[in-house]
Design a protein around this motif. Structure first.
Motif, PDB file in Angstrom:
ATOM      1  N   LYS A  37     -39.013   2.989 -13.880  1.00  0.00           N
ATOM      2  CA  LYS A  37     -40.110   3.924 -14.122  1.00  0.00           C
ATOM      3  C   LYS A  37     -41.459   3.310 -13.762  1.00  0.00           C
ATOM      4  O   LYS A  37     -42.382   3.998 -13.375  1.00  0.00           O
ATOM      5  N   LEU A  38     -41.581   1.995 -13.903  1.00  0.00           N
ATOM      6  CA  LEU A  38     -42.835   1.290 -13.652  1.00  0.00           C
ATOM      7  C   LEU A  38     -42.725   0.447 -12.383  1.00  0.00           C
ATOM      8  O   LEU A  38     -41.633   0.024 -12.012  1.00  0.00           O
ATOM      9  N   PRO A  39     -43.856   0.169 -11.748  1.00  0.00           N
ATOM     10  CA  PRO A  39     -43.819  -0.623 -10.513  1.00  0.00           C
ATOM     11  C   PRO A  39     -43.730  -2.134 -10.754  1.00  0.00           C
ATOM     12  O   PRO A  39     -43.733  -2.898  -9.812  1.00  0.00           O
ATOM     13  N   TYR A  40     -43.629  -2.534 -12.025  1.00  0.00           N
ATOM     14  CA  TYR A  40     -43.581  -3.959 -12.361  1.00  0.00           C
ATOM     15  C   TYR A  40     -42.170  -4.389 -12.718  1.00  0.00           C
ATOM     16  O   TYR A  40     -41.360  -3.594 -13.163  1.00  0.00           O
ATOM     17  N   ILE A  41     -41.912  -5.688 -12.548  1.00  0.00           N
ATOM     18  CA  ILE A  41     -40.632  -6.281 -12.919  1.00  0.00           C
ATOM     19  C   ILE A  41     -40.936  -7.608 -13.602  1.00  0.00           C
ATOM     20  O   ILE A  41     -41.860  -8.329 -13.201  1.00  0.00           O
ATOM     21  N   SER A  42     -40.192  -7.916 -14.655  1.00  0.00           N
ATOM     22  CA  SER A  42     -40.451  -9.157 -15.391  1.00  0.00           C
ATOM     23  C   SER A  42     -39.959 -10.366 -14.597  1.00  0.00           C
ATOM     24  O   SER A  42     -39.109 -10.255 -13.709  1.00  0.00           O
ATOM     25  N   LYS A  43     -40.501 -11.506 -14.941  1.00  0.00           N
ATOM     26  CA  LYS A  43     -40.121 -12.750 -14.283  1.00  0.00           C
ATOM     27  C   LYS A  43     -38.619 -12.993 -14.434  1.00  0.00           C
ATOM     28  O   LYS A  43     -37.950 -13.366 -13.466  1.00  0.00           O
ATOM     29  N   GLN A  44     -38.091 -12.767 -15.624  1.00  0.00           N
ATOM     30  CA  GLN A  44     -36.663 -12.977 -15.865  1.00  0.00           C
ATOM     31  C   GLN A  44     -35.817 -12.047 -14.992  1.00  0.00           C
ATOM     32  O   GLN A  44     -34.794 -12.465 -14.444  1.00  0.00           O
ATOM     33  N   ASP A  45     -36.249 -10.797 -14.875  1.00  0.00           N
ATOM     34  CA  ASP A  45     -35.496  -9.848 -14.046  1.00  0.00           C
ATOM     35  C   ASP A  45     -35.567 -10.203 -12.563  1.00  0.00           C
ATOM     36  O   ASP A  45     -34.593 -10.029 -11.829  1.00  0.00           O
ATOM     37  N   VAL A  46     -36.712 -10.703 -12.109  1.00  0.00           N
ATOM     38  CA  VAL A  46     -36.832 -11.125 -10.711  1.00  0.00           C
ATOM     39  C   VAL A  46     -35.833 -12.247 -10.437  1.00  0.00           C
ATOM     40  O   VAL A  46     -35.095 -12.196  -9.451  1.00  0.00           O
ATOM     41  N   MET A  47     -35.803 -13.246 -11.319  1.00  0.00           N
ATOM     42  CA  MET A  47     -34.900 -14.377 -11.113  1.00  0.00           C
ATOM     43  C   MET A  47     -33.433 -13.924 -11.126  1.00  0.00           C
ATOM     44  O   MET A  47     -32.635 -14.369 -10.312  1.00  0.00           O
ATOM     45  N   LYS A  48     -33.120 -13.006 -12.029  1.00  0.00           N
ATOM     46  CA  LYS A  48     -31.750 -12.519 -12.143  1.00  0.00           C
ATOM     47  C   LYS A  48     -31.362 -11.680 -10.925  1.00  0.00           C
ATOM     48  O   LYS A  48     -30.316 -11.910 -10.309  1.00  0.00           O
ATOM     49  N   GLU A  49     -32.198 -10.702 -10.565  1.00  0.00           N
ATOM     50  CA  GLU A  49     -31.862  -9.786  -9.481  1.00  0.00           C
ATOM     51  C   GLU A  49     -31.922 -10.445  -8.109  1.00  0.00           C
ATOM     52  O   GLU A  49     -31.187 -10.065  -7.202  1.00  0.00           O
ATOM     53  N   MET A  50     -32.797 -11.429  -7.937  1.00  0.00           N
ATOM     54  CA  MET A  50     -32.927 -12.094  -6.643  1.00  0.00           C
ATOM     55  C   MET A  50     -32.048 -13.346  -6.570  1.00  0.00           C
ATOM     56  O   MET A  50     -31.963 -13.974  -5.517  1.00  0.00           O
ATOM     57  N   ASP A  51     -31.442 -13.722  -7.695  1.00  0.00           N
ATOM     58  CA  ASP A  51     -30.608 -14.916  -7.784  1.00  0.00           C
ATOM     59  C   ASP A  51     -31.380 -16.159  -7.336  1.00  0.00           C
ATOM     60  O   ASP A  51     -30.952 -16.910  -6.454  1.00  0.00           O
ATOM     61  N   LEU A  65     -47.792 -15.285  -4.080  1.00  0.00           N
ATOM     62  CA  LEU A  65     -47.260 -14.169  -4.851  1.00  0.00           C
ATOM     63  C   LEU A  65     -48.070 -14.011  -6.134  1.00  0.00           C
ATOM     64  O   LEU A  65     -48.237 -14.964  -6.896  1.00  0.00           O
ATOM     65  N   GLN A  66     -48.596 -12.827  -6.367  1.00  0.00           N
ATOM     66  CA  GLN A  66     -49.480 -12.552  -7.504  1.00  0.00           C
ATOM     67  C   GLN A  66     -48.687 -12.342  -8.797  1.00  0.00           C
ATOM     68  O   GLN A  66     -47.731 -11.583  -8.818  1.00  0.00           O
ATOM     69  N   ARG A  67     -49.102 -13.007  -9.868  1.00  0.00           N
ATOM     70  CA  ARG A  67     -48.530 -12.812 -11.204  1.00  0.00           C
ATOM     71  C   ARG A  67     -49.428 -11.874 -12.000  1.00  0.00           C
ATOM     72  O   ARG A  67     -50.636 -11.856 -11.819  1.00  0.00           O
ATOM     73  N   TYR A  68     -48.808 -11.128 -12.904  1.00  0.00           N
ATOM     74  CA  TYR A  68     -49.567 -10.250 -13.804  1.00  0.00           C
ATOM     75  C   TYR A  68     -49.138 -10.546 -15.231  1.00  0.00           C
ATOM     76  O   TYR A  68     -47.951 -10.631 -15.517  1.00  0.00           O
ATOM     77  N   LYS A  69     -50.129 -10.732 -16.103  1.00  0.00           N
ATOM     78  CA  LYS A  69     -49.851 -11.025 -17.507  1.00  0.00           C
ATOM     79  C   LYS A  69     -50.643 -10.037 -18.357  1.00  0.00           C
ATOM     80  O   LYS A  69     -51.842  -9.863 -18.137  1.00  0.00           O
ATOM     81  N   PRO A  70     -49.992  -9.391 -19.319  1.00  0.00           N
ATOM     82  CA  PRO A  70     -50.711  -8.448 -20.183  1.00  0.00           C
ATOM     83  C   PRO A  70     -51.861  -9.125 -20.930  1.00  0.00           C
ATOM     84  O   PRO A  70     -51.847 -10.341 -21.150  1.00  0.00           O
ATOM     85  N   ASN A  71     -52.842  -8.328 -21.338  1.00  0.00           N
ATOM     86  CA  ASN A  71     -54.014  -8.852 -22.046  1.00  0.00           C
ATOM     87  C   ASN A  71     -53.708  -9.273 -23.482  1.00  0.00           C
ATOM     88  O   ASN A  71     -54.490  -9.982 -24.085  1.00  0.00           O
ATOM     89  N   TYR A  72     -52.609  -8.806 -24.028  1.00  0.00           N
ATOM     90  CA  TYR A  72     -52.286  -9.195 -25.399  1.00  0.00           C
ATOM     91  C   TYR A  72     -51.528 -10.523 -25.413  1.00  0.00           C
ATOM     92  O   TYR A  72     -51.086 -11.023 -24.380  1.00  0.00           O
ATOM     93  N   ASN A  73     -51.399 -11.116 -26.587  1.00  0.00           N
ATOM     94  CA  ASN A  73     -50.810 -12.438 -26.742  1.00  0.00           C
ATOM     95  C   ASN A  73     -49.294 -12.393 -26.482  1.00  0.00           C
ATOM     96  O   ASN A  73     -48.520 -11.998 -27.345  1.00  0.00           O
ATOM     97  N   THR A  74     -48.902 -12.809 -25.299  1.00  0.00           N
ATOM     98  CA  THR A  74     -47.488 -12.834 -24.934  1.00  0.00           C
ATOM     99  C   THR A  74     -47.252 -13.894 -23.871  1.00  0.00           C
ATOM    100  O   THR A  74     -48.191 -14.312 -23.183  1.00  0.00           O
ATOM    101  N   THR A  75     -46.028 -14.316 -23.754  1.00  0.00           N
ATOM    102  CA  THR A  75     -45.670 -15.266 -22.703  1.00  0.00           C
ATOM    103  C   THR A  75     -45.045 -14.557 -21.509  1.00  0.00           C
ATOM    104  O   THR A  75     -44.703 -15.193 -20.522  1.00  0.00           O
ATOM    105  N   LYS A  76     -44.896 -13.236 -21.593  1.00  0.00           N
ATOM    106  CA  LYS A  76     -44.277 -12.461 -20.517  1.00  0.00           C
ATOM    107  C   LYS A  76     -45.142 -12.489 -19.252  1.00  0.00           C
ATOM    108  O   LYS A  76     -46.361 -12.381 -19.312  1.00  0.00           O
ATOM    109  N   ILE A  77     -44.477 -12.611 -18.123  1.00  0.00           N
ATOM    110  CA  ILE A  77     -45.127 -12.559 -16.818  1.00  0.00           C
ATOM    111  C   ILE A  77     -44.434 -11.469 -16.012  1.00  0.00           C
ATOM    112  O   ILE A  77     -43.206 -11.351 -16.046  1.00  0.00           O
ATOM    113  N   TYR A  78     -45.217 -10.696 -15.280  1.00  0.00           N
ATOM    114  CA  TYR A  78     -44.673  -9.606 -14.481  1.00  0.00           C
ATOM    115  C   TYR A  78     -45.140  -9.739 -13.036  1.00  0.00           C
ATOM    116  O   TYR A  78     -46.120 -10.422 -12.742  1.00  0.00           O
TER     117      TYR A  78
END
Length: 92
Positions: A37-51, A65-78
């Protein structure tokens, strides 16, 4: 060989390269975007899907390659799926 023939051959080769790159990009984009639904993919999903490993993804980021990190306190990278596809296809 005259200049017109050489120009045509060069142009034909460039067109073939552009078409091939675009087809690879479109194919990878469709593969990564399926059922999303969204144009973003998480770092974990990229590693999994791209092997690929975390180190490979970090290297890609060092090469633009550009990383995106939400403005709230999280370690997630998209990543934008379009960015990943462009990076893979155009970095051959």
């Amino acid at each position: 060989m005259n200049d017109d023939t050489l120009t045509a051959l060069v142009a034909h080769g460039l067109v073939d390269t552009v078409i091939t790159d675009f087809n690879q990009y479109a194919s990878k984009l469709l593969e990564l975007k399926k059922e999303r639904k969204l144009p973003y993919i998480s770092k974990q999903d990229v590693m999994k899907e791209m092997d690929i490993s975390d180190g490979t993804l970090d290297t890609w980021c060092k090469h633009g390659l550009q990383r995106y990190k939400p403005n709230y306190n999280t370690t997630k990278i998209y990543y934008l799926i379009d960015d990943i596809c462009k990076f893979i296809v155009l970095d051959n």
